[in-house]
Design an enzyme around this catalytic site. Structure first.
Site, PDB file in Angstrom:
ATOM      1  N   GLY A  46      42.194  -7.801 -59.114  1.00 55.43           N
ATOM      2  CA  GLY A  46      41.435  -7.535 -60.514  1.00 55.43           C
ATOM      3  C   GLY A  46      41.136  -8.971 -61.085  1.00 55.43           C
ATOM      4  O   GLY A  46      42.043 -10.050 -60.594  1.00 55.43           O
ATOM      5  N   GLN A  51      40.108 -14.950 -67.817  1.00 52.54           N
ATOM      6  CA  GLN A  51      40.684 -15.878 -66.797  1.00 52.54           C
ATOM      7  C   GLN A  51      39.756 -16.972 -66.244  1.00 52.54           C
ATOM      8  O   GLN A  51      40.294 -17.944 -65.821  1.00 52.54           O
ATOM      9  CB  GLN A  51      41.213 -14.987 -65.728  1.00 52.54           C
ATOM     10  CG  GLN A  51      42.465 -14.137 -66.148  1.00 52.54           C
ATOM     11  CD  GLN A  51      42.912 -13.424 -64.979  1.00 52.54           C
ATOM     12  OE1 GLN A  51      42.486 -12.377 -64.704  1.00 52.54           O
ATOM     13  NE2 GLN A  51      43.921 -13.619 -64.078  1.00 52.54           N
ATOM     14  N   CYS A  91      49.819 -12.062 -61.242  1.00 54.81           N
ATOM     15  CA  CYS A  91      48.807 -12.624 -62.107  1.00 54.81           C
ATOM     16  C   CYS A  91      48.339 -13.887 -61.526  1.00 54.81           C
ATOM     17  O   CYS A  91      48.879 -14.759 -61.312  1.00 54.81           O
ATOM     18  CB  CYS A  91      48.996 -12.568 -63.511  1.00 54.81           C
ATOM     19  SG  CYS A  91      47.565 -12.973 -64.568  1.00 54.81           S
ATOM     20  N   HIS A 133      46.329  -4.279 -66.908  1.00 57.72           N
ATOM     21  CA  HIS A 133      46.568  -5.477 -66.835  1.00 57.72           C
ATOM     22  C   HIS A 133      45.502  -6.397 -67.255  1.00 57.72           C
ATOM     23  O   HIS A 133      45.447  -7.511 -67.959  1.00 57.72           O
ATOM     24  CB  HIS A 133      47.188  -6.008 -65.308  1.00 57.72           C
ATOM     25  CG  HIS A 133      47.324  -7.447 -65.094  1.00 57.72           C
ATOM     26  ND1 HIS A 133      48.559  -7.893 -64.782  1.00 57.72           N
ATOM     27  CD2 HIS A 133      46.537  -8.399 -65.043  1.00 57.72           C
ATOM     28  CE1 HIS A 133      48.263  -9.271 -64.498  1.00 57.72           C
ATOM     29  NE2 HIS A 133      47.124  -9.317 -64.576  1.00 57.72           N
ATOM     30  N   GLU A 134      44.079  -6.207 -66.786  1.00 58.01           N
ATOM     31  CA  GLU A 134      42.939  -6.671 -67.196  1.00 58.01           C
ATOM     32  C   GLU A 134      42.622  -6.581 -68.589  1.00 58.01           C
ATOM     33  O   GLU A 134      42.141  -7.462 -68.992  1.00 58.01           O
ATOM     34  CB  GLU A 134      41.802  -6.226 -66.407  1.00 58.01           C
ATOM     35  CG  GLU A 134      41.982  -6.461 -64.675  1.00 58.01           C
ATOM     36  CD  GLU A 134      42.662  -7.663 -64.222  1.00 58.01           C
ATOM     37  OE1 GLU A 134      42.543  -8.542 -64.801  1.00 58.01           O
ATOM     38  OE2 GLU A 134      43.114  -7.484 -63.185  1.00 58.01           O
TER      39      GLU A 134
HETATM   40  O1  GNR Z   1      45.993  -9.699 -57.892  1.00 55.10           O
HETATM   41  C1  GNR Z   1      46.486  -9.160 -58.790  1.00 55.10           C
HETATM   42  N1  GNR Z   1      47.469  -8.452 -58.560  1.00 55.10           N
HETATM   43  C2  GNR Z   1      48.067  -7.559 -59.490  1.00 55.10           C
HETATM   44  C3  GNR Z   1      49.204  -6.777 -58.862  1.00 55.10           C
HETATM   45  C4  GNR Z   1      49.904  -5.812 -59.606  1.00 55.10           C
HETATM   46  C5  GNR Z   1      49.598  -5.569 -61.010  1.00 55.10           C
HETATM   47  C6  GNR Z   1      48.441  -6.326 -61.340  1.00 55.10           C
HETATM   48  C7  GNR Z   1      47.700  -7.303 -60.668  1.00 55.10           C
HETATM   49  S1  GNR Z   1      46.305  -7.906 -61.110  1.00 55.10           S
HETATM   50  C8  GNR Z   1      46.136  -9.529 -60.124  1.00 55.10           C
HETATM   51  C9  GNR Z   1      45.303 -10.150 -60.403  1.00 55.10           C
HETATM   52  C10 GNR Z   1      44.911 -10.768 -61.784  1.00 55.10           C
HETATM   53  O2  GNR Z   1      45.718 -11.478 -62.485  1.00 55.10           O
HETATM   54  N2  GNR Z   1      44.360  -9.818 -62.752  1.00 55.10           N
HETATM   55  O3  GNR Z   1      44.065 -10.474 -64.079  1.00 55.10           O
HETATM   56 NI    NI Z   2      46.050 -11.393 -64.371  1.00 51.36          NI
END
Ligand code: GNR
Ligand code: NI
Length: 182
Positions: A46, A51, A91, A133-134
């Site tokens: 994601g 970012q 992240c 998360h995003e």
């Molecule tokens: O690549 C990503 N893996 C992930 C794993 C578990 C929960 C959330 C993520 S998002 C992250 C990419 C990222 O930083 N998105 O903002």
């Molecule tokens: Ni992230």
């Protein structure tokens, strides 16, 4: 196509609250294309516009193994959440750190798609976690904010140390040289 630079914690720009997209234009679509390229190259599942230092409410995700399930959400809003999921999160803005975070297991989210059409979708498991998360990124929030201050401090130190070794980030500020004195 262009790969974009990903901001890294504790960069204060990651704390910016993104503004809603008022019109989905070709520029929006160009940005989204670049966000996918950046996310797939990282690799990540994601990416929020925050970012890559664009403070508009746009996220992309793809939790498939073969880049076959791209998701775009513009101005996303969660309308329903259900269940609890504790999963290890990482992240791209907090490299090499993985910690357990509590999220809803299942969500319903609405927003606009890449052509500006209204979207309403359900997500569960990893995709649901990823979207939450995003969406936090769009509010200037990071998953490390859910951890203790002690853990966050350790993470900051670890990232600063790694940065010294690799020499990556923060970008050196270009110095404009006055050539007349040379
Ligand atoms: O690549 C990503 N893996 C992930 C794993 C578990 C929960 C959330 C993520 S998002 C992250 C990419 C990222 O930083 N998105 O903002
Ligand atoms: Ni992230």
């Amino acid at each position: 196509m262009a790969k974009l630079q990903i901001l890294e914690y504790p960069d204060p720009r990651l704390r910016t609250v993104a503004t809603p997209v008022t019109e989905v234009t070709d520029d929006t679509r160009e940005l989204i294309k670049d966000m996918f390229e950046t996310m797939y190259a990282a690799p990540g599942i994601g990416l929020a516009a925050t970012q890559v230092n664009v403070h508009q409410r746009i996220l992309v995700a793809d939790v498939s193994e073969d880049q076959s399930a791209p998701v775009v959400l513009i101005n996303p809003e969660i309308t329903e959440s259900e269940g609890d999921a504790w999963s290890d999160e990482g992240c791209l803005s907090v490299p090499d750190v993985y910690e357990k975070v509590a999220r809803a297991q299942q969500i319903r989210v609405r927003g606009l798609g890449i052509t500006g059409e209204p979207m309403d979708m359900e997500a569960e498991g990893l995709l649901a976690v990823c979207i939450q998360h995003e969406m936090d990124h769009l509010e200037g929030k990071l998953f490390v904010d859910y951890l203790s201050e002690l853990k966050r401090q350790r993470i900051r130190k670890k990232i600063e140390k790694a940065r010294k070794i690799t020499g990556s980030q923060p970008e050196p500020v270009p110095v404009s040289r006055d050539r007349s004195d040379q």
